[in-house]
Write a protein that holds these residues in place. Structure first.
Motif, short mmCIF file in Angstrom:
data_model
loop_
_atom_site.label_atom_id
_atom_site.label_comp_id
_atom_site.label_asym_id
_atom_site.label_seq_id
_atom_site.Cartn_x
_atom_site.Cartn_y
_atom_site.Cartn_z
N SER A 11 22.13 54.20 55.10
CA SER A 11 21.13 55.24 54.85
C SER A 11 21.19 56.26 55.99
O SER A 11 21.67 55.95 57.08
CB SER A 11 19.74 54.62 54.77
N ARG A 12 20.65 57.44 55.74
CA ARG A 12 20.71 58.48 56.76
C ARG A 12 19.93 58.06 58.01
O ARG A 12 20.30 58.36 59.13
CB ARG A 12 20.18 59.82 56.24
N ASP A 13 18.85 57.34 57.80
CA ASP A 13 18.05 56.88 58.94
C ASP A 13 18.84 55.91 59.81
O ASP A 13 18.84 56.00 61.03
CB ASP A 13 16.77 56.16 58.46
N HIS A 16 21.44 57.77 61.68
CA HIS A 16 20.84 58.52 62.79
C HIS A 16 20.60 57.60 63.98
O HIS A 16 20.91 57.96 65.12
CB HIS A 16 19.54 59.18 62.30
N GLU A 307 25.68 67.90 53.36
CA GLU A 307 24.94 66.65 53.39
C GLU A 307 24.68 66.20 51.97
O GLU A 307 24.88 66.96 51.03
CB GLU A 307 23.60 66.89 54.09
N GLN A 309 24.09 62.54 49.24
CA GLN A 309 24.88 61.42 48.74
C GLN A 309 25.93 61.90 47.75
O GLN A 309 25.70 62.79 46.95
CB GLN A 309 23.97 60.40 48.05
N THR A 315 27.60 57.91 51.89
CA THR A 315 26.47 58.74 52.30
C THR A 315 26.82 59.70 53.44
O THR A 315 25.98 60.47 53.88
CB THR A 315 25.33 57.83 52.80
N SER A 316 28.06 59.61 53.92
CA SER A 316 28.40 60.39 55.11
C SER A 316 28.47 61.88 54.83
O SER A 316 28.71 62.32 53.71
CB SER A 316 29.75 59.89 55.66
#
Ligand code: ADP
Ligand code: ZN
Length: 433
Positions: A11-13, A16, A307, A309, A315-316
């Motif tokens: 996931s993006r979170d 991060h 950005e 999905q 997801t990158s």
């Protein structure tokens, strides 16, 4: 298939926080091991503790190829010599080459990211894969080679040269995948045709092409002539080599191995970070590298970042095609011209081979541009009217795309020198004057 779903689909979170953690560690590492970075950070009044998250990256200094050259050969290396197990060097046409040392862990990361790329293209353990990037100091050959081995497919280290033998191997060993420059892929197609073979006589199905800019039209041309599906493979030696980003089956930009290479887009003049979607210069920070870790390395490559999905499940962040290099950009009579613009025009017209050369000169203080382009054998004729008409249509089309007029020179088939590595498309005589 996805090689490493944990890393490629997080996931993006999660990404991060992984990037933040890795950046903190990296900054502490270079601060203590690379005087160049410690001095730069001290001048900017930034300490490792000031970097708490990946968003703090904007506080850090940039690195350029010139910095690497000024600190030739090992000045920016962070790991002790005893930890370095391999060295590559970037070709660079002028000045000192760029020396890149890898630790054992760096090589493991490299073959991991290359395996991700190959899996995204659809390569499996059942494939026989020819690596036709040059082996040697250039990162293409060995970089792709260990990725294929890591994946478990059979690697045929053909390198460049001896194209006839290569084609025989492609046919006799049922080679199904190939990695090389797009220029070499075309040369291979031409050689195949010269040997009287057809694309049906070989069973190539996947091509991983990169190391130089290429266009959508070039993709179609290669796919058509070699009978395979062509994917983009991007990388640069300073950051790792091939494997920094790769296309998936969606072919809507190239997925960046963001857990290892953190991308930014900047305005090359103001050096400000730009939002996703805007075109600018691509910058990478190597989040996990030990040998030659780099902060905010300016690639000079121009593109956009995307950005969101992807339908493939990854997801990158993805990067668009490289539209040119800021230092490849020609300024002709004040107008920015990229060789790739000429290439796409030529490939739109069926009369021409994708073989061309831009010759730039200065006559009476005025820049001139000549575009030499090869006419396909079927279209080459003694009929002057027909040839003039062809020349005019190309000149008109170039004018509308480039916004400056170019003198078109039609060349006979096979008269422009072919390249087995990166293609050469510009002769700038102004530099010599
Ligand atoms: P060298 O510096 O010796 O020419 P590198 O492999 O380090 O060799 O060159 C990296 C450069 O090649 C990139 O910065 C970029 O300009 C170009 N390049 C590599 N892969 C691609 C690609 N897929 N599309 C466009 N350009 C590419
Ligand atoms: Zn995708």
């Amino acid at each position: 298939m996805i090689w490493n779903p944990t890393k490629e689909c997080m996931s993006r979170d999660q990404m991060h926080s992984l990037q933040s953690k890795r950046l903190q560690k990296l900054v502490t590492y270079v601060y203590h091991n690379v005087p160049f970075y410690r001095n730069k950070m001290q001048q900017m009044d930034v300490a490792p503790e000031d970097i708490q998250s990946i968003d703090d990256i904007v506080k850090l200094p940039f690195t350029t190829k010139q910095d690497l050259r000024d600190n030739y050969p090992y000045g920016l290396q962070a790991a002790p010599a005893s930890e370095i197990v391999r060295v590559h060097a970037s070709s660079g046409t002028t000045g000192n080459p760029t020396i890149v040392g890898y630790t054992r862990k760096d090589l493991a990361v490299w073959s991991e990211v290359m395996a991700r790329c190959l899996t995204a293209y659809g390569v499996t353990r059942d494939d026989t894969f020819s690596v036709s990037y040059g082996y040697g100091l250039f990162t293409g050959g060995l970089g792709a080679h260990y990725g294929v081995e890591n994946l478990g497919a059979t690697v045929i280290p053909t390198s460049t040269g001896n194209t006839e033998k290569h084609i025989r191997l492609i046919r006799d060993l049922n080679i199904s995948g190939i990695a090389c420059t797009p220029s070499y892929a075309l040369y291979l197609a031409e050689s195949l045709e010269k040997m009287g073979l057809k694309r049906e006589d070989i069973s190539l199905r996947i091509g991983a092409f990169g190391a130089e800019p290429w266009t959508e039209n070039m993709r179609k041309e290669i796919e058509e002539r070699l009978g395979l599906k062509a994917y983009n493979l991007y990388g640069l030696s300073e950051i790792m080599g091939p494997g920094v980003s790769y296309e998936c089956s969606e072919q809507n930009g190239s997925h960046i191995c963001e857990d290892h290479f953190y991308p930014e887009i900047i305005n090359p003049e103001t050096l400000e970070q730009l939002p996703y979607g805007e075109q600018g210069e691509l910058v990478f920070t190597t989040l996990t590298k030990e040998g030659l870790p780099l902060l905010r390395y300016r690639t000079k490559d121009l593109c956009t970042l995307m950005e969101g999905q992807c339908a493939c499940g990854r997801t990158s962040v993805r990067m668009g095609r490289i539209v040119g290099r800021s230092d490849d950009m020609l300024i002709i009579r004040g107008i920015n011209v990229f060789p790739s613009q000429v290439e796409s025009v030529i490939l739109e017209m069926q009369e021409f081979e994708p073989q061309y050369m831009l010759v730039v000169d200065r006559v009476n203080n005025l820049d001139t541009l000549q575009v030499q382009v090869e006419v396909r054998r079927d279209f080459f004729s003694d009929d002057i009217g027909r040839m003039l008409n062809m020349k005019k249509r190309l000149a008109d089309r170039l004018k509308s795309v480039l916004s400056i007029s170019a003198d078109v020179k039609l060349m006979e088939p096979s008269s422009i020198e072919r390249s087995q590595g990166k293609g050469k498309h510009v002769i700038d005589k102004r530099i010599l004057k």
